[in-house]
Design a protein around this motif. Structure first.
Motif, PDB file in Angstrom:
ATOM      1  N   UNK A 156      54.777  -4.347  54.917  1.00  0.00           N
ATOM      2  CA  UNK A 156      56.125  -4.297  54.385  1.00  0.00           C
ATOM      3  C   UNK A 156      56.114  -4.588  52.892  1.00  0.00           C
ATOM      4  N   UNK A 157      55.295  -5.546  52.479  1.00  0.00           N
ATOM      5  CA  UNK A 157      55.123  -5.851  51.053  1.00  0.00           C
ATOM      6  C   UNK A 157      53.646  -6.024  50.791  1.00  0.00           C
ATOM      7  N   UNK A 158      53.149  -5.230  49.868  1.00  0.00           N
ATOM      8  CA  UNK A 158      51.731  -5.292  49.531  1.00  0.00           C
ATOM      9  C   UNK A 158      51.569  -5.763  48.103  1.00  0.00           C
ATOM     10  N   UNK A 177      61.087 -13.548  36.881  1.00  0.00           N
ATOM     11  CA  UNK A 177      59.726 -13.136  36.517  1.00  0.00           C
ATOM     12  C   UNK A 177      58.705 -13.474  37.602  1.00  0.00           C
ATOM     13  N   UNK A 178      59.136 -14.110  38.670  1.00  0.00           N
ATOM     14  CA  UNK A 178      58.231 -14.498  39.756  1.00  0.00           C
ATOM     15  C   UNK A 178      58.242 -13.404  40.823  1.00  0.00           C
ATOM     16  N   UNK A 179      57.086 -12.954  41.201  1.00  0.00           N
ATOM     17  CA  UNK A 179      56.953 -11.943  42.251  1.00  0.00           C
ATOM     18  C   UNK A 179      56.823 -12.667  43.586  1.00  0.00           C
ATOM     19  N   UNK A 180      57.927 -12.842  44.270  1.00  0.00           N
ATOM     20  CA  UNK A 180      57.920 -13.586  45.523  1.00  0.00           C
ATOM     21  C   UNK A 180      57.339 -12.727  46.646  1.00  0.00           C
ATOM     22  N   UNK A 181      56.456 -13.329  47.407  1.00  0.00           N
ATOM     23  CA  UNK A 181      55.773 -12.593  48.473  1.00  0.00           C
ATOM     24  C   UNK A 181      55.768 -13.424  49.745  1.00  0.00           C
ATOM     25  N   UNK A 182      56.200 -12.855  50.865  1.00  0.00           N
ATOM     26  CA  UNK A 182      56.120 -13.580  52.134  1.00  0.00           C
ATOM     27  C   UNK A 182      54.673 -13.718  52.584  1.00  0.00           C
ATOM     28  N   UNK A 183      54.415 -14.688  53.434  1.00  0.00           N
ATOM     29  CA  UNK A 183      53.061 -14.922  53.934  1.00  0.00           C
ATOM     30  C   UNK A 183      52.598 -13.692  54.715  1.00  0.00           C
ATOM     31  N   UNK A 184      51.338 -13.294  54.490  1.00  0.00           N
ATOM     32  CA  UNK A 184      50.711 -12.158  55.172  1.00  0.00           C
ATOM     33  C   UNK A 184      51.465 -10.854  54.932  1.00  0.00           C
ATOM     34  N   UNK A 185      52.150 -10.736  53.793  1.00  0.00           N
ATOM     35  CA  UNK A 185      52.803  -9.491  53.457  1.00  0.00           C
ATOM     36  C   UNK A 185      54.053  -9.184  54.238  1.00  0.00           C
ATOM     37  N   UNK A 186      54.555 -10.121  55.016  1.00  0.00           N
ATOM     38  CA  UNK A 186      55.759  -9.881  55.790  1.00  0.00           C
ATOM     39  C   UNK A 186      55.567  -8.992  56.986  1.00  0.00           C
ATOM     40  N   UNK A 290      61.863  -0.703  51.314  1.00  0.00           N
ATOM     41  CA  UNK A 290      62.214  -1.047  52.698  1.00  0.00           C
ATOM     42  C   UNK A 290      62.416  -2.550  52.849  1.00  0.00           C
ATOM     43  N   UNK A 291      63.496  -2.938  53.505  1.00  0.00           N
ATOM     44  CA  UNK A 291      63.829  -4.356  53.651  1.00  0.00           C
ATOM     45  C   UNK A 291      63.283  -4.950  54.934  1.00  0.00           C
ATOM     46  N   UNK A 292      62.995  -4.125  55.933  1.00  0.00           N
ATOM     47  CA  UNK A 292      62.485  -4.625  57.209  1.00  0.00           C
ATOM     48  C   UNK A 292      61.580  -3.570  57.826  1.00  0.00           C
TER      49      UNK A 292
END
Length: 336
Positions: A156-158, A177-186, A290-292
């Motif tokens: 979902x997020x790479x 300016x922070x690129x927020x990323x969920x754990x394991x790419x979501x 894509x949001x989900x």
């Protein structure tokens, strides 16, 4: 004048002496033609292509140091400049940048390495054997009948480190300016697809862990078999366990499907791998990310359908070159 390493100067001199044009040599080394011209004038005047004596700070390294640095990094391409500073024999006061400068003079620059599959000796032997067996296959007679298939997992997020942000000094931790990323790419979704010079399959969503039973009932029977109705059709799949299980092989045999033998650890031989990359880039280029997982799957299916068939045809037309490349590399990694 653009800098050429000592080795490049000798090579350029040899080409000049053999009669090659200065413009062709300049294009080869990515320098101006005047650089090659001055090199030739210097050789005719002094009999050497070495640097002329010049004023300035004396060179910090000796010829022995330069040779040590060059050979050390040629033997192990993943060493850091700081490790070579510590490993240099004798007293010295060299910096990491000095080591990098000597490596640059030798034509060695730090670049991001190619990431390839782990190839054992057996893998290389099998890849060479497979390449030799298919060297005479042409697109017209053979490859146009092959359906190349594979599964691929899309996050979902790479975050691959290539993304950049434009910010001022001291704005590193600013919220915008922070690129927020969920754990394991979501998380992500897995899909299956197949391509041929004449068409493509539907993009199939594979939920959960894929087994041989699910592979047969959810992919092969409803999606692959209709594509293989032509008696000349050939089915390609890699050597994943669900693909080589007895249940799968028996199903393909019962339905008289001709399967293309495939060497293990050879994603570079499969043109669909390049199509997965293109599909991922198309999804990332969308204005609305894509949001989900549902949005991601929908985006993948939409972009899959819009990829021009000519692009797929060009990928499959590269199969003869891939076979020649793997043979020339003696089974090792290829540019594909």
């Amino acid at each position: 004048m653009a800098r050429l390493s000592r080795e490049d100067r000798q090579i350029a001199l040899g080409r000049l002496q053999s009669g090659q044009s200065q413009s062709a040599i300049a294009r080869h080394f990515h320098v101006s033609q005047s650089t090659i011209s001055r090199l030739w004038v210097r050789f005719q005047a002094t009999g050497s292509v070495a640097d002329l004596p010049r004023a300035g700070r004396p060179r910090a390294t000796t010829a022995a140091h330069d040779r040590f640095i060059r050979l050390r990094h040629l033997r192990n391409r993943f060493l850091s400049a700081s490790s070579s500073v510590q490993a240099l024999p004798g007293p010295h006061r060299l910096s990491d940048q000095t080591v990098r400068n000597r490596l640059h003079e030798a034509g060695l620059r730090a670049r991001r390495p190619h990431r390839g599959a782990v190839l054992t000796r057996r893998h290389r032997q099998n890849r060479v054997q497979w390449g030799n067996q298919h060297l005479r296959w042409t697109v017209r007679n053979y490859w146009r009948h092959v359906w190349f298939s594979d599964e691929s997992y899309f996050l979902l997020q790479r975050h691959d480190g290539r993304r950049r942000v434009y910010r001022r000094v001291n704005e590193r931790y600013a919220p915008n300016c922070v690129d927020e990323a969920p754990v394991h790419g979501g998380g992500g979704v897995m899909v299956w697809g197949a391509i041929n010079t004449a068409g493509r399959s539907t993009l199939v969503h594979v939920q959960g862990r894929i087994t041989a039973q699910r592979y047969v009932e959810e992919i092969l029977r409803p999606h692959a078999l209709p594509l293989l109705a032509d008696q000349d059709a050939i089915f390609q799949q890699d050597n994943a366990r669900p693909h080589t299980a007895r249940l799968t092989t028996q199903f393909l045999t019962d339905h008289h499907v001709q399967v293309l033998p495939w060497p293990s650890m050879s994603p570079d031989m499969n043109p669909i791998e390049h199509l997965w990359d293109e599909l991922d880039r198309r999804v990332r280029r969308r204005e609305e990310a894509p949001a989900n997982h549902r949005d991601l799957l929908q985006a993948l299916q939409e972009e899959w359908d819009t990829i021009p068939q000519q692009d797929i045809r060009h990928l499959i037309q590269s199969m003869p070159r891939r076979c020649r490349a793997v043979v020339a590399a003696q089974g090792s990694h290829t540019p594909y």
